[in-house]
Design a protein around this motif. Structure first.
Motif, PDB file in Angstrom:
ATOM      1  N   SER A 241       6.630  -1.305   1.181  1.00 38.18           N
ATOM      2  CA  SER A 241       7.992  -1.333   0.610  1.00 38.18           C
ATOM      3  C   SER A 241       8.469   0.191   0.510  1.00 38.18           C
ATOM      4  CB  SER A 241       8.211  -1.908  -0.814  1.00 38.18           C
ATOM      5  OG  SER A 241       7.398  -0.974  -1.695  1.00 38.18           O
ATOM      6  N   ASP A 242       7.658   1.076   0.313  1.00 39.02           N
ATOM      7  CA  ASP A 242       7.971   2.655   0.109  1.00 39.02           C
ATOM      8  C   ASP A 242       8.921   2.531  -1.206  1.00 39.02           C
ATOM      9  OD1 ASP A 242       8.050   5.325  -0.244  1.00 39.02           O
ATOM     10  OD2 ASP A 242       9.044   5.572   1.674  1.00 39.02           O
ATOM     11  N   HIS A 243       8.618   1.794  -1.957  1.00 37.51           N
ATOM     12  CA  HIS A 243       9.032   1.515  -3.330  1.00 37.51           C
ATOM     13  C   HIS A 243       9.070   3.030  -4.066  1.00 37.51           C
ATOM     14  CE1 HIS A 243      10.515  -0.381  -7.005  1.00 37.51           C
ATOM     15  NE2 HIS A 243       9.618   0.463  -7.744  1.00 37.51           N
TER      16      HIS A 243
ATOM     17  N   SER B 249       0.921  -1.252   0.032  1.00 42.01           N
ATOM     18  CA  SER B 249       0.064  -0.041  -0.093  1.00 42.01           C
ATOM     19  C   SER B 249       0.752   1.418   0.202  1.00 42.01           C
ATOM     20  CB  SER B 249      -0.842  -0.057   1.238  1.00 42.01           C
ATOM     21  OG  SER B 249      -0.332   0.040   2.564  1.00 42.01           O
ATOM     22  N   HIS B 250       2.024   1.120  -0.321  1.00 38.72           N
ATOM     23  CA  HIS B 250       3.091   2.396  -0.248  1.00 38.72           C
ATOM     24  C   HIS B 250       4.314   2.041  -1.412  1.00 38.72           C
ATOM     25  CE1 HIS B 250       5.060   5.534   2.097  1.00 38.72           C
ATOM     26  NE2 HIS B 250       5.595   5.682   1.037  1.00 38.72           N
ATOM     27  N   VAL B 251       3.687   2.372  -2.607  1.00 39.21           N
ATOM     28  CA  VAL B 251       4.738   2.596  -3.486  1.00 39.21           C
ATOM     29  C   VAL B 251       4.371   3.963  -4.402  1.00 39.21           C
ATOM     30  CG1 VAL B 251       4.548  -0.092  -3.738  1.00 39.21           C
ATOM     31  CG2 VAL B 251       2.940   1.350  -5.303  1.00 39.21           C
ATOM     32  N   HIS B 252       5.552   4.197  -5.065  1.00 42.87           N
ATOM     33  CA  HIS B 252       5.671   5.307  -5.942  1.00 42.87           C
ATOM     34  C   HIS B 252       6.148   4.920  -7.407  1.00 42.87           C
ATOM     35  CE1 HIS B 252       5.870   8.134  -2.190  1.00 42.87           C
ATOM     36  NE2 HIS B 252       6.307   7.131  -1.875  1.00 42.87           N
ATOM     37  N   ILE B 253       5.210   5.279  -8.540  1.00 39.64           N
ATOM     38  CA  ILE B 253       5.412   4.865  -9.739  1.00 39.64           C
ATOM     39  C   ILE B 253       5.212   5.924 -10.674  1.00 39.64           C
ATOM     40  CG2 ILE B 253       4.569   3.317 -11.487  1.00 39.64           C
ATOM     41  CD1 ILE B 253       3.514   1.311  -9.377  1.00 39.64           C
TER      42      ILE B 253
ATOM     43  N   THR C 261       7.156  17.742   5.283  1.00 35.09           N
ATOM     44  CA  THR C 261       8.681  18.415   4.876  1.00 35.09           C
ATOM     45  C   THR C 261       8.458  18.335   3.425  1.00 35.09           C
ATOM     46  OG1 THR C 261      10.941  17.994   5.124  1.00 35.09           O
ATOM     47  CG2 THR C 261       9.480  16.014   4.899  1.00 35.09           C
ATOM     48  N   TYR C 262       9.662  19.009   2.768  1.00 35.12           N
ATOM     49  CA  TYR C 262       9.766  19.093   1.458  1.00 35.12           C
ATOM     50  C   TYR C 262       9.376  20.212   0.756  1.00 35.12           C
ATOM     51  CZ  TYR C 262      11.060  14.215   1.306  1.00 35.12           C
ATOM     52  OH  TYR C 262      11.627  12.949   1.499  1.00 35.12           O
ATOM     53  N   ASP C 263      10.137  21.037   0.081  1.00 35.25           N
ATOM     54  CA  ASP C 263       9.820  22.208  -0.577  1.00 35.25           C
ATOM     55  C   ASP C 263       8.763  21.997  -1.626  1.00 35.25           C
ATOM     56  OD1 ASP C 263      11.598  23.642   0.801  1.00 35.25           O
ATOM     57  OD2 ASP C 263      13.128  23.592  -0.964  1.00 35.25           O
TER      58      ASP C 263
ATOM     59  N   VAL D  84       0.309  10.270   6.689  1.00 34.81           N
ATOM     60  CA  VAL D  84       1.152  11.487   6.904  1.00 34.81           C
ATOM     61  C   VAL D  84       2.841  10.865   6.887  1.00 34.81           C
ATOM     62  CG1 VAL D  84       1.236  11.294   9.426  1.00 34.81           C
ATOM     63  CG2 VAL D  84       1.718  13.295   8.194  1.00 34.81           C
ATOM     64  N   HIS D  85       3.626  11.823   6.143  1.00 36.62           N
ATOM     65  CA  HIS D  85       5.046  11.703   6.031  1.00 36.62           C
ATOM     66  C   HIS D  85       5.462  12.637   7.228  1.00 36.62           C
ATOM     67  CE1 HIS D  85       9.070  11.538   4.113  1.00 36.62           C
ATOM     68  NE2 HIS D  85       9.276  12.432   5.285  1.00 36.62           N
ATOM     69  N   ALA D  86       5.939  12.053   8.172  1.00 33.05           N
ATOM     70  CA  ALA D  86       6.180  13.031   9.507  1.00 33.05           C
ATOM     71  C   ALA D  86       7.622  13.088   9.860  1.00 33.05           C
ATOM     72  CB  ALA D  86       5.543  12.101  10.547  1.00 33.05           C
TER      73      ALA D  86
ATOM     74  N   PHE E 240      -5.728   9.923   1.574  1.00 30.64           N
ATOM     75  CA  PHE E 240      -4.953  11.037   1.304  1.00 30.64           C
ATOM     76  C   PHE E 240      -3.722  10.786   1.952  1.00 30.64           C
ATOM     77  CE2 PHE E 240      -9.022  13.615   2.148  1.00 30.64           C
ATOM     78  CZ  PHE E 240      -9.740  13.213   1.201  1.00 30.64           C
ATOM     79  N   LYS E 241      -2.641  11.571   1.178  1.00 24.51           N
ATOM     80  CA  LYS E 241      -1.058  11.572   1.848  1.00 24.51           C
ATOM     81  C   LYS E 241      -0.782  12.910   2.098  1.00 24.51           C
ATOM     82  CE  LYS E 241       3.553  10.305   2.136  1.00 24.51           C
ATOM     83  NZ  LYS E 241       4.823   9.496   1.532  1.00 24.51           N
ATOM     84  N   VAL E 242      -0.293  13.257   3.094  1.00 20.95           N
ATOM     85  CA  VAL E 242      -0.038  14.740   3.286  1.00 20.95           C
ATOM     86  C   VAL E 242       1.399  14.686   3.822  1.00 20.95           C
ATOM     87  CG1 VAL E 242      -1.950  15.753   3.719  1.00 20.95           C
ATOM     88  CG2 VAL E 242      -0.764  14.945   5.794  1.00 20.95           C
TER      89      VAL E 242
HETATM   90  N1  DUC Z   1       8.768   9.683   1.290  1.00 23.32           N
HETATM   91  C1  DUC Z   1       8.127   8.719   0.696  1.00 23.32           C
HETATM   92  O1  DUC Z   1       6.924   8.345   1.138  1.00 23.32           O
HETATM   93  N2  DUC Z   1       8.897   8.048  -0.320  1.00 23.32           N
HETATM   94  C2  DUC Z   1       9.823   8.434  -0.882  1.00 23.32           C
HETATM   95  C3  DUC Z   1      10.434   9.423  -0.449  1.00 23.32           C
HETATM   96  C4  DUC Z   1       9.742  10.201   0.932  1.00 23.32           C
HETATM   97  O2  DUC Z   1      10.191  11.138   1.344  1.00 23.32           O
END
Ligand code: DUC
Ligand code: ZN
Ligand code: ZN
Length: 465
Positions: free
Chosen positions: A314-316, A57-61, A155-157, A182-184, A150-152
């Motif tokens: 995986s956070d692929h 449930s956590h992959v980036h494509i 961090t990150y510009d 959430v990316h915390a 939803f994902k929030v």
């Molecule tokens: N967060 C993610 O969920 N995946 C890759 C990079 C990041 O900061």
């Protein structure tokens, strides 16, 4: 008469283990039992373990990743690696693009995925610009259409939301019963430390880990939980890397809050020392949060065993190494700040947890199934169609050889990357045959299914919302 019978295997779900045959008709599990009769296809599973196909449930494509940087996987190569690694469903992110309707981003991701997938797919929505139109109209309409998570980012510009914006997104989640991920990590801590490190000439990949300390993750985790408590919404804290952040989740759960945690293979088997490689080799391990130390690995195992973490993903997030559009992008050589952030893992996730977790006696097979399939389906609105072996469920099944031993190599994973951060790990157990909705996609380790069999899944509301 069934389409397929899987015969003689040891079947496990998140709660039970039993010896039985599995009868499949029209892509669904039609019967579980002995002496099921005949079928057009018989799969001999004697000596094998029959498990629900993995849900990652956590992959980036195919996600836009900044100027000149290109992800290593499209939907074909990512889902190919996924299915070879025993997965039957993946949930990538659809990232909002500033100044464009969110619906356009959704349509663009559908165009990238349609006809390309070996596994089933469904999209989460990344919200980076919660305008009144997004909050008031777009998100409610998209949730109604089955985009129920939803994902929030904190961090990150260009991605980080303020606390107020997080509250605004959470208010919509409460109203629509969407699940928030959430990316915390604390944005200002990371920015401050990055500036300090660069000013001191500390620009090698290993300083990526220095710039994102545990405190930054713990603080943001506590803050995200507080905002979710105020908003009265369930929250999934993704990619948790260490004890301190995990303990915030543990405390919140003890207080009865619906706070959930996810951890990933990199936090079990890598450490920040892996970022130390000579020249730019360390870039292969740059991901956020960074891998930590042996004590953090131990803590993450504890979180898995004690059910602080309900999902293992995986956070692929794949970038090729030897590629100017990947980890060796020219700017990345000037500072860790610019090294593409993320590592591949969609194909390696299940074998690593099976081998390190089940085969080494840290978790039982039922917990493995919960962490890799059932809990993902429940959390993200796919249960009971997905994530279990039961009559009526989709016949998404991975048949494991629990005895196969080998060293993991990148070549086994068939993704679009040119390396795996898990190269050389000794693995016991492998998903030899995988069926997606009754169709054998991988047989005895060989990919035999066609791309395009994977379909898009409209999701229901999370079981926890
Ligand atoms: N967060 C993610 O969920 N995946 C890759 C990079 C990041 O900061
Ligand atoms: Zn993240
Ligand atoms: Zn991610």
């Amino acid at each position: 008469m069934f389409d397929t019978i899987i015969r003689g295997g040891r079947v496990s779900t998140a709660s039970d283990t039993f010896f039985c045959d599995v009868g499949i008709t029209d892509g669904r599990i039609a019967a579980l039992g002995a002496d099921l009769g005949t079928a057009a296809e018989i799969i001999d599973a004697s000596g094998k373990w029959v498990l629900p196909g993995g849900i990652d449930s956590h992959v980036h494509i195919s996600q836009p990743s900044g100027e000149g940087i290109v992800m290593a996987d499209d939907f074909e190569s990512a889902t190919r690696s996924a299915v070879i690694g025993g997965n039957t469903t993946v949930l990538p992110f659809c990232m909002q693009e500033r100044d464009l309707p969110l619906r356009e981003a959704v349509n663009a991701y559908h165009a990238k995925a349609d006809g390309e997938c070996y596994t089933d797919v469904s999209f989460h929505l990344i919200i980076c610009d919660p305008t009144p139109a997004v909050l008031g109209q777009e998100l409610p309409a998209l949730v109604r259409d089955g985009y129920t998570s939803f994902k929030v980012f904190m961090t990150y510009d260009g991605l980080a939301l303020t606390d107020r914006q997080m509250l605004e997104v959470m208010a919509v989640a409460r109203e629509t019963r969407a699940l928030v991920m959430v990316h915390a990590e604390n944005y200002d801590i990371i920015r401050y430390l990055t500036d300090q490190l660069e000013a001191g000439g500390h620009t090698a990949p290993r300083f990526h880990a220095t710039s994102r300390p545990v405190i930054a993750e713990r603080e943001a985790t506590y803050r995200a939980i507080s905002l979710a408590e105020l908003s009265d919404v369930p929250l999934m804290v993704v990619h948790v890397s260490n004890r301190e952040a995990m303990d915030e989740i543990r405390r919140a759960r003890r207080r009865g809050l619906k706070i959930f945690g996810e951890t990933c293979p990199q936090y079990l088997v890598l450490t920040e020392n892996d970022l130390d490689g000579l020249n730019m080799e360390g870039a292969k391990y740059v991901c956020s949060p960074p891998p930590r130390d042996a004590a953090s690995q131990k803590a993450c195992w504890e979180g898995i065993e004690q059910e602080i973490f309900s999902v293992f993903s995986s956070d692929h997030c794949p970038f090729r190494y030897d590629d100017p559009q990947g980890k060796l992008a020219p700017k990345g050589r000037t500072s860790f700040r610019w090294v593409p952030n993320g590592i591949p893992g969609v194909g390696a996730r299940l074998p690593i947890l099976f081998s390190e977790g089940v085969m080494k006696g840290r978790i039982d097979i039922n917990r493995f199934v919960a962490l890799t399939a059932t809990n993902h389906a429940k959390t993200y609105g796919l249960y009971p169609r997905k994530g279990t072996i039961a009559v009526g469920a989709d016949a998404d099944i991975a048949i494991w050889d629990p005895e196969r031993r080998q060293k993991l190599t990148h070549a086994m994973l068939a993704d679009g990357c040119d390396y795996t951060p898990y190269e050389g790990i000794e693995i016991t157990g492998w998903p030899v045959t995988t069926l997606v909705r009754g169709k054998t996609m991988v047989r005895d380790g060989d990919l035999i299914g066609r791309k395009g069999h994977g379909t898009y899944l409209t999701r229901a509301i999370s079981a926890f919302a």
